[in-house]
Every structure is written in C-alpha cells, then in structure tokens.
Design an enzyme around this catalytic site. Structure first.
Site, PDB file in Angstrom:
ATOM      1  N   ASP A 143       0.886  -1.157   0.000  1.00 54.86           N
ATOM      2  CA  ASP A 143       0.000   0.000   0.000  1.00 54.86           C
ATOM      3  C   ASP A 143       0.928   1.212   0.000  1.00 54.86           C
ATOM      4  OD1 ASP A 143      -2.064   1.775   0.026  1.00 54.86           O
ATOM      5  OD2 ASP A 143      -3.187   0.780   1.620  1.00 54.86           O
TER       6      ASP A 143
HETATM    7  C1  BGC Z   1      -4.906   3.367  -0.088  1.00 50.78           C
HETATM    8  C2  BGC Z   1      -4.959   2.426  -1.272  1.00 50.78           C
HETATM    9  C3  BGC Z   1      -4.700   3.206  -2.535  1.00 50.78           C
HETATM   10  C4  BGC Z   1      -3.347   3.871  -2.423  1.00 50.78           C
HETATM   11  C5  BGC Z   1      -2.973   4.686  -3.644  1.00 50.78           C
HETATM   12  C6  BGC Z   1      -3.636   4.188  -0.056  1.00 50.78           C
HETATM   13  O1  BGC Z   1      -3.707   5.199   0.880  1.00 50.78           O
HETATM   14  O2  BGC Z   1      -5.032   2.645   1.113  1.00 50.78           O
HETATM   15  O3  BGC Z   1      -6.201   1.794  -1.309  1.00 50.78           O
HETATM   16  O4  BGC Z   1      -4.800   2.398  -3.650  1.00 50.78           O
HETATM   17  O5  BGC Z   1      -3.349   4.754  -1.319  1.00 50.78           O
HETATM   18  O6  BGC Z   1      -3.721   5.843  -3.691  1.00 50.78           O
END
Ligand code: BGC
Length: 687
Positions: free
Chosen positions: A236
């Site tokens: 993530d």
């Molecule tokens: C989120 C993800 C997301 C990623 C990119 C993170 O903060 O938890 O779900 O895909 O950011 O934006």
C-alpha cells in the site's frame, strides 16, 4: 529481433519471456524496477526497452487523481455492487473499468477492495463488498475476471485484516489462526482460485505484530505456498516505510514498493538494497525472486506490445454509464414498504417534495472519500434524476406540507478531501478515518422527525456506504430505501426504482444491528477501534463475524444479512439434491424452484446456507455457501441449481493447520435471506 531480445517475442509463452528478460537485466536494473519511479509508475529500463508500468486507483472506477486528471465512469460504491448479488454485473463493471484503465494509458487498476466488513463503522466500508467471505470472493472474482479480460491487471486489496482505518499504518490486528484463515484468508483464497489475480496490495497494518509488507507468514507461507498466488505484490502506498527494512520485505516477498516518493517510500531505494546485498543479508537470487512476478505481470498485460501513446483525458462512454445505472438499480435495497406504499404512481400524485442534504450532493470530486474518488463527466444526483423523471407529470414543491409525497434523501458523506477530513476530524465514509457513531448526524435525525411531523407520507432514502441506525424513526416512515452511493447515474436509477419501472432486488451484503452494543466487533473498545495505547485491535469475536454471531447468539438484527424487499412476491419450493451421500471428491447439486407469484417483473436472490450438525469444533449455525440471482416475469417459474463440493462443508482446523470437513450430517438451507430459509435437506458426508 536479435537473439538477446527474445523476451520481446510475443509468440513465446510468458514464463519463457520472463526467463529471458530476467537473464538480461543487471542487478542495478532489477533494483530500479522494484520501487516506483513516481506516484503511479515504475521506472522504464531503456537499455532493454522495458516501458514503464502504470497504475491507477480504483475501485469505484478509474480514479481522477491517478489518471492524468481524466473524468471517467463513476460506478456505484463497491458495497452497492455487492448488494446486487449479481455476478454478471460484477464482471461487466470490471470489464468496463479495465477498458477505461487502458484508455487512460495505465496497466493496472488498484481494485477491487475486498476487505471483510467487520464493523459498521469502518470508514472504507463503501469500497468493500461484504461481511461474508463467500459473497465477497464470488463477486470480487468476477470483477477481477472482467478487469483482466481487457489485459489490465487488477490489484486485489488490502491483504489482509485492514478492516478499520483508525491508526491503520501502525495498528496490529490480534487474530487467531482459525479466524484469520476461515474468514479473512478464505476470502482472498477463493478469489485467487477463481480469478487468478495478477496483482495484490498488501495492507498498511501489522498482523500479530508484523507489518503486512514484511510478513513472511502472510506473503510467502499463505499467499504463495497455500493459496498459489502467481501475481505481484505491491505495498500500500508508503506501507513499506515502517517495516524493518529492505531485506525483510524482500525475504517476505514484497515485489514492488510504491509510490516512488522520497518521503513516502525509501525502503527499496537502490542504496539500501545494495547495502543489504553487500552485507550478505540478501543475495541476487532473492532479488530475482522478487522481480520475477513483477515481470510476469508486465507480460500478462502486454506491456511490451501495447503502450498507449495517446492516453485519453475524459471518458464518456454511454454503455459504461448504463452498467453503472444497472448496478445502482439492482443494488438498491428496499428495507421497508408498509402496505405497498411503493412504487409511487404518478397518476395519483400531484406534488412531490425532494428534500434532504444528500438530494443534490455531488460525490464525484477529487479525493472525496480518499483514493477511490472518481470524477465523472456528469453526475445525476437524486434531485436531478427525480426532477427529470417527474417533469410534466407532477409538480416539485419545496415545503413538505404542500406535498402529497416527500422524498427525503439523507445519509452519510465522503466529507471533503480525505486528508482534510482526517485533519478536521470529520467522519463519514472516508479513507483514513472510522465513524464514531452508528447514527446519522444529529441534524439529519431532527430533519427526519420534523419532516415526518409535517408530512407522514415521507419516504426516507439513504445514501451511504455503511449501515446506519434507523431505529429512532423507522416505525414512523411508510417506506425506507437504501440507495448506497449510487454513482454517476444514481438519480435516474432512483427514479426508476421509486416509480416502479424496476422492482428493487438488492439484498444486504451485511447485517444491520439494532444497536452497536449488539454487534460482535463492538463488545469492547479493544475490539474496535482497538486499544490505541497498545496499538492493537483484538479480533476477539473470532470466526463469529457479522450474521455468524447474530445467528449463533440468537440476537435479532435490525435487518439481517441477505435481506431486501421487492414489489413482487416469490415462492420457492422443492429443494432437491442429486446425491445424499457425499464422498471426498464428489460434486453435488442442489436445486430449488422459484416462481414469481406477484404482479410485477422482479428478481430474487436464492441463498444457500449449510449447517454442520456434528462437529468436533464450535461452528456457526449456518454459513452462506452459494447464491444466484434470478429474473422472473409474473407467473414465471424457474429452477436454479447450485454445484457444491466438499469445500462448502469445511472449517479450518488449527490442530492440522488446514481446511477440513468432518464426516457426518449436514443440513442445506435455501431461502431469500439469512433469516428466511424455508427449505432444507440433509446430506451425509462420508469423507
Ligand atoms: C490506499 C490504497 C490506494 C493507495 C494509492 C492508499 O492510501 O489505502 O487503497 O490504492 O493509497 O492511492
């Protein structure tokens, strides 16, 4: 093409191409590949003609902030799709998202979100599917099949137990092995088996003390060895940053650190990886092991063959908007309809008031609700859609007293930009924050009471991505419809449902408790939001998540899992099975007949639950094992059949560290919600 560039030969099979390319990359280049170049892409390796690989956020469509600021189809929230219980629609939505990902010049969409909905208060419930691993995985798998049918990689997220947002970057989920496997891993495992996802995102949080991004048990032993995942694992965004470092993540099997940002991700920086190599903490084989699945994804999406040189900005595709509308229509759940108050008949109504804070609210704005924010080319709000539908047939008035019918649109909100929500402590359906209350905001509670006083013919429409406590006014409203976040075509869908063009057929993908105190995740703050001093969240309800808990403890929910009303009526009858005695490798088929005995077209979801009657371990009274949605005209009758096997009889044995079914009697239940199961039949599992 010279011999050395054989990996460019698209006639060769993918594994051979991966081998060729891996052999040609030097260590430096491999290390450059495993960390993002910028927020959404990996680095190109020009020497070997490896293009950059581009990602975009999902899962409600192609997100605005990550697709060169393009407007795209805004689908209903994932939870609304789940409420359709319609696998075909899930596939269609995935395919449309895949197509749009390609049009904006990306190769992967960071979707679907499949975390189990463990609490009504999680800020990201709207991005997820269900409290139940079977419903979640069956629909999740179809979304993925749809996305990947366009040669776009999915990124199923967030693996695993990221079921709340509070302190998500540091909290540790404290969970026992059986619960982890039987609820949370099962969800991902079935998805992997059914859809072979090419990408997966690992969670921010720790699981039993170890961050997901460096968790060898989760990423290697379970994901690769037990579940057979063949795709690449991405962190993530910024999640690797808190781990103990490059060698731990590499050894665990984190294939890609994202984003490429000096502040958010430094774990796989060249210097650090090189240092780990020089110190002998890792060797080149470890690097190869990490790079291989990433290259596999590159070839799977045709990275070398189909770079899109002219990514499209705005996307305005009517067929995709129609899919969005169909999901909105089929996902709406009719929760109350006293004396068939709905559908409304415009021949009998002269004046309608369309009121409430969510009637004209536009939800598709950059970063609203977080990373899932999709900005559509237009958005038909409830007010717009209803007003258009009514136009020329009835008058829209603004005072409840003047109206024959009031449509009161209330609910939750994505707030604003999710970082501002976080800083300003604004709650709602938003990433990075959980709700603290199960109720609607106080002013909306008041609004409902006041409006009902002025006009008892007030229909409440909920626009929200999470369950809401409706107990204070439920008895006073003649009808209650849950429309979730219905996407860019929501207003049209709402009008068609309220005025009876389509009969509602949505079913709840989760339980609405009467009060939070009744809910298994809320028996103590340790369970939710967790002990924030210790930074631990205790999954003490074990396998009794959602309806499993309510059924086992005989607690009456406000609305049960699987519940939803229709304008027509169905009769289900004649449950039968093709064999009574089941052996290890057998498949067995359960069938029931379904008849539309009402006066309107409609759809019903037939749900199959299985009960283990003789078990050496404690098991939920019944668990969903299969479901199918059927469309029937008045008077029409259909037979629906379900193919099942031993896996639907299994539990996870902590003693043997595997799923197993024990010989004995099982009861198969069929019906239309977890609490409406009129048919049953017994089978014997002989092993
Ligand atoms: C989120 C993800 C997301 C990623 C990119 C993170 O903060 O938890 O779900 O895909 O950011 O934006």
């Amino acid at each position: 093409m010279n011999k050395k560039q054989k990996y460019l030969d698209s006639e060769l099979d993918i594994e051979t191409r991966v081998d060729y390319l891996l052999n040609r990359l030097n260590v430096d280049e491999k290390v450059r590949l495993i960390r993002g170049k910028d927020f959404w892409t990996t680095e190109a390796i020009e020497r070997l003609k490896v293009p950059k690989f581009g990602m975009t956020d999902g899962p409600l469509g192609v997100a605005y902030h990550s697709s060169n600021k393009g407007k795209t189809t805004r689908f209903p929230a994932t939870i609304a799709l789940a409420a359709t219980w319609n696998k075909e629609l899930a596939f269609k939505m995935g395919k449309a998202m895949g197509k749009e990902t390609k049009l904006v010049g990306r190769h992967q969409i960071l979707a679907p979100g499949v975390n189990i909905i463990r609490s009504p208060l999680c800020g990201r419930n709207f991005e997820y599917l269900s409290e139940d691993p079977i419903l979640s995985s069956d629909l999740g798998a179809e979304i993925i099949k749809g996305i990947q049918s366009e040669e776009i990689a999915c990124c199923v997220k967030h693996y695993v137990t990221n079921n709340s947002e509070t302190k998500r970057m540091s909290i540790s989920t404290e969970i026992d092995e059986r619960t982890l496997q039987e609820i949370y891993i099962k969800n991902f495992g079935r998805i992997i088996r059914k859809a072979n996802p090419w990408g997966l995102m690992v969670c921010y949080n720790r699981v039993n003390g170890v961050y997901g991004a460096e968790n060898k048990y989760l990423l290697k032993e379970i994901l690769r060895d037990q579940l057979g995942f063949t795709g690449h694992v991405v962190s993530d965004w910024g999640a690797a940053q808190r781990t103990s470092g490059a060698s731990a993540c590499i050894k665990a099997g984190l294939n890609l650190e994202m984003p490429g940002s000096f502040i958010l991700s430094r774990t796989y920086r060249k210097k650090k990886v090189k240092k780990a190599l020089n110190e002998g903490k890792i060797n080149e084989d470890d690097i190869n092991h990490i790079v291989r699945p990433l290259l596999r994804t590159f070839f799977r999406v045709g990275l070398f063959e189909q770079e899109n040189p002219n990514p499209q900005g705005n996307i305005d595709i009517p067929e995709h908007q129609q899919i969005a509308q169909q999901i909105a229509e089929e996902g709406m759940v009719l929760l109350k309809n006293q004396n068939n108050f709905l559908p409304l008949n415009l021949e009998k109504i002269k004046k309608i008031a369309i009121l409430g804070p969510n009637a004209s609210r536009v939800f598709g704005k950059p970063y609203y609700g977080g990373s899932s924010a999709v900005k559509p080319p237009f958005e038909i709000t409830p007010y717009k859609g209803l007003n258009q539908y009514i136009s020329g047939k009835a008058e829209v008035v603004s005072n409840p007293e003047d109206a024959d019918i009031v449509l009161l649109v209330v609910g939750l909100n994505h707030g604003g930009h999710f970082l501002l929500n976080y800083l300003l402590n604004k709650e709602g359906d938003t990433e990075g924050k959980d709700r603290t209350s199960y109720k609607l905001p106080e002013e909306q509670e008041q609004l409902i009471h006041e409006t009902l006083k002025k006009n008892p013919n007030t229909i409440v429409i909920l626009i929200a991505g999470s369950p809401i406590d409706v107990s204070d006014w439920y008895d006073d409203v003649p009808a209650l419809l849950n429309a979730w976040y219905p996407g860019m075509m929501g207003g049209n869908a709402l009008a068609r449902v309220l005025f009876g063009e389509v009969s509602p057929s949505g079913k709840l993908p989760l339980t609405y408790p009467k009060s939070l105190e009744d809910h298994p995740a809320h028996k103590s703050p340790r369970r939710f939001p967790g002990n924030l001093d210790e930074l631990k969240i205790y999954y003490e309800e074990g396998i009794y998540v959602g309806y499993r808990y309510f059924d086992r403890n005989e607690i009456e929910p406000f609305f049960p899992f699987g519940f939803g009303l229709s304008y027509t009526e169905f009769e289900i009858s004649s449950i039968r099975i093709d064999k009574k005695d089941i052996h290890n490798e057998d498949q067995f088929e359960v069938s029931v007949d379904v008849k539309n005995i009402g006066k309107r077209n409609g759809a019903e979801v037939i749900q199959i639950y299985i009960q283990d009657n003789e078990s050496s371990v404690d098991r939920p009274p019944r668990e969903l094992q299969a479901f199918e949605k059927l469309f029937l005209n008045p008077g029409e009758k259909k037979t629906v059949s379900f193919q099942l096997d031993k896996s639907s009889l299994e539990f996870y044995s902590e003693k043997e560290h595997k799923f197993k079914a024990e010989p004995g009697k099982f009861t198969i239940w069929a019906g239309t919600s977890s609490r409406e199961l009129p048919l049953s039949i017994d089978i014997n599992y002989k092993s």
